[in-house]
Scaffold this active site. Sequence first.
Site, PDB file in Angstrom:
ATOM      1  N   LYS A  83       0.813  -1.211   0.000  1.00 11.55           N
ATOM      2  CA  LYS A  83       0.000   0.000   0.000  1.00 11.55           C
ATOM      3  C   LYS A  83       0.851   1.268   0.000  1.00 11.55           C
ATOM      4  O   LYS A  83       0.348   2.352  -0.291  1.00 11.55           O
ATOM      5  CB  LYS A  83      -0.960   0.011   1.186  1.00 11.55           C
ATOM      6  N   ASP A  84       2.158   1.142   0.330  1.00 11.36           N
ATOM      7  CA  ASP A  84       3.049   2.312   0.323  1.00 11.36           C
ATOM      8  C   ASP A  84       3.566   2.668  -1.063  1.00 11.36           C
ATOM      9  O   ASP A  84       4.123   3.751  -1.258  1.00 11.36           O
ATOM     10  CB  ASP A  84       4.264   2.070   1.235  1.00 11.36           C
ATOM     11  N   ARG A 131      -7.455   8.554   5.075  1.00 10.67           N
ATOM     12  CA  ARG A 131      -8.575   7.690   4.671  1.00 10.67           C
ATOM     13  C   ARG A 131      -9.353   7.219   5.890  1.00 10.67           C
ATOM     14  O   ARG A 131     -10.591   7.307   5.931  1.00 10.67           O
ATOM     15  CB  ARG A 131      -8.040   6.479   3.901  1.00 10.67           C
ATOM     16  N   ARG A 132      -8.642   6.706   6.902  1.00  9.21           N
ATOM     17  CA  ARG A 132      -9.332   6.250   8.102  1.00  9.21           C
ATOM     18  C   ARG A 132     -10.018   7.412   8.811  1.00  9.21           C
ATOM     19  O   ARG A 132     -11.156   7.284   9.269  1.00  9.21           O
ATOM     20  CB  ARG A 132      -8.334   5.578   9.054  1.00  9.21           C
ATOM     21  N   ARG A 149       1.607   9.688  14.444  1.00 12.24           N
ATOM     22  CA  ARG A 149       2.646   8.964  13.707  1.00 12.24           C
ATOM     23  C   ARG A 149       3.349   8.026  14.670  1.00 12.24           C
ATOM     24  O   ARG A 149       3.122   8.059  15.870  1.00 12.24           O
ATOM     25  CB  ARG A 149       3.679   9.946  13.110  1.00 12.24           C
ATOM     26  N   ARG A 155       2.091   3.552  18.749  1.00  6.14           N
ATOM     27  CA  ARG A 155       0.668   3.877  18.649  1.00  6.14           C
ATOM     28  C   ARG A 155      -0.148   3.103  19.681  1.00  6.14           C
ATOM     29  O   ARG A 155      -1.050   3.657  20.308  1.00  6.14           O
ATOM     30  CB  ARG A 155       0.168   3.591  17.231  1.00  6.14           C
ATOM     31  N   CYS A 247      -1.281   7.385  -1.611  1.00  4.54           N
ATOM     32  CA  CYS A 247      -1.600   6.577  -0.439  1.00  4.54           C
ATOM     33  C   CYS A 247      -2.146   7.415   0.710  1.00  4.54           C
ATOM     34  O   CYS A 247      -2.641   6.862   1.693  1.00  4.54           O
ATOM     35  CB  CYS A 247      -0.377   5.782   0.011  1.00  4.54           C
TER      36      CYS A 247
END
Length: 325
Positions: A83-84, A131-132, A149, A155, A247
Site C-alpha cells: 500500500k506504500d 482515509r481512516r 505517527r 501507537r 496513499c
Amino acid sequence: MTATRTIRVGTRASLLARTQTDTVVNALAAATPGLAVDTVLVSTQGDRSGAPLEQIGGTGVFVSALRDALLAGDIDVAVHSYKDLPTAPVAGIALAAVPLRQDPRDALVARDELTLLELPVGATVGTGSPRRAAQLRAMDLGLDIVSIRGNVDTRLGRVLGSTGVAPDLDAVVLAVAGLQRLSRAHLVTELIDPMQMLPAAAQGALAIECRADDADLLATLAGLDDHATRSAVTAERSLLAALEAGCTAPVGALADVVETDGSDDLASSGSGWDIYLRGSVTAIDGSDAVRLSISGPLDTAEELGRRLAADLIDLGATTMMGSSK
C-alpha cells in the site's frame, strides 16, 4: 539460481518492516536450499520524519530510498508494504512477486475492550491515515479524531500505556495485518467491517521488487507470487491510479476473488474466477462520501479498476479528494 550467489534483501528498519522481510527471506531460503540471503537495512524519508505523511510528500516516502538502493546495485531485492508503493511504474524495476495477502481489514484497539459504537462521544481516536480519519468522521459518532505517527508499538502505547508513558488516547485504528505479523492481534477490540470502513488499496499485501534485468532472480521470486492476491491488488491499485490518488488520499478499495464455476483450483489464467471490487472516496471532514462496486472476470482486473474510478468521478470523487490528491 546458483546457491553460491548471496541475495541482499533491502528493508526499512522498523520492527514491522523487518518482520515482513523475514518472511520473504525465509521463503527464499526454503525455495532454494543453500541460497545465501542477507538483510540490508535502508533508512527512508518516512522513517526519519515524524511529520504527517501528507506534509512530507505522502506517496513514496517509505519507498524511494529502497528503490534507489535497488537501482544502484546496493541491494538485489526490496520488500515493501504494497500500500506504500506509488502507482506509477519505475524504469528498471520489476514487481517480481506479490505473496499471499493477510487480512486486509482495519482494526480498532480501544481501552476497556470497547468497539467503535461503544466509544463515548468525544472519545479520542488516533490514526495517521487521512482515509481512516475521513471514514471515521463520516460515521458521525462524535469522536475526536487525532493525527498520530510512529511505529505500531508507539501507537498502541498511546492507548494501552507503556513503560514510563501514560496513555493519552482512547483508541487507535491500525491495519490488522501488521498486528498479526507482530503477534499483537490479541489486542484488537474490533475488526472493522469493510462495509463500515474500506481499507487502503493493497492493504495487507507485500510487494517484492528486483531489477528488471535480473532474469535469474525474477524466476526465483516468481515462486513466491500468489495469483489471486496479485489480481486483487491490481484491481485496487488500478482504481487508485485512475483517480490520480496517492496513499494519503481518502480512498478505500477492496477486491475479492470469487470462483464462478465450482473449481477450487485458481489457474494462472484465472478462468472460472471473478473479481468483486469495492471502492470509496470520502471527504476529509466526513461531510460527503461515495461508494460503488463492480465485478468481472479475473483477467480484467485493471479495466475494472479504471471503470469503477470513472463511475466514482462521475459522482464527485475528485472534489471530495480535494487537496489530498
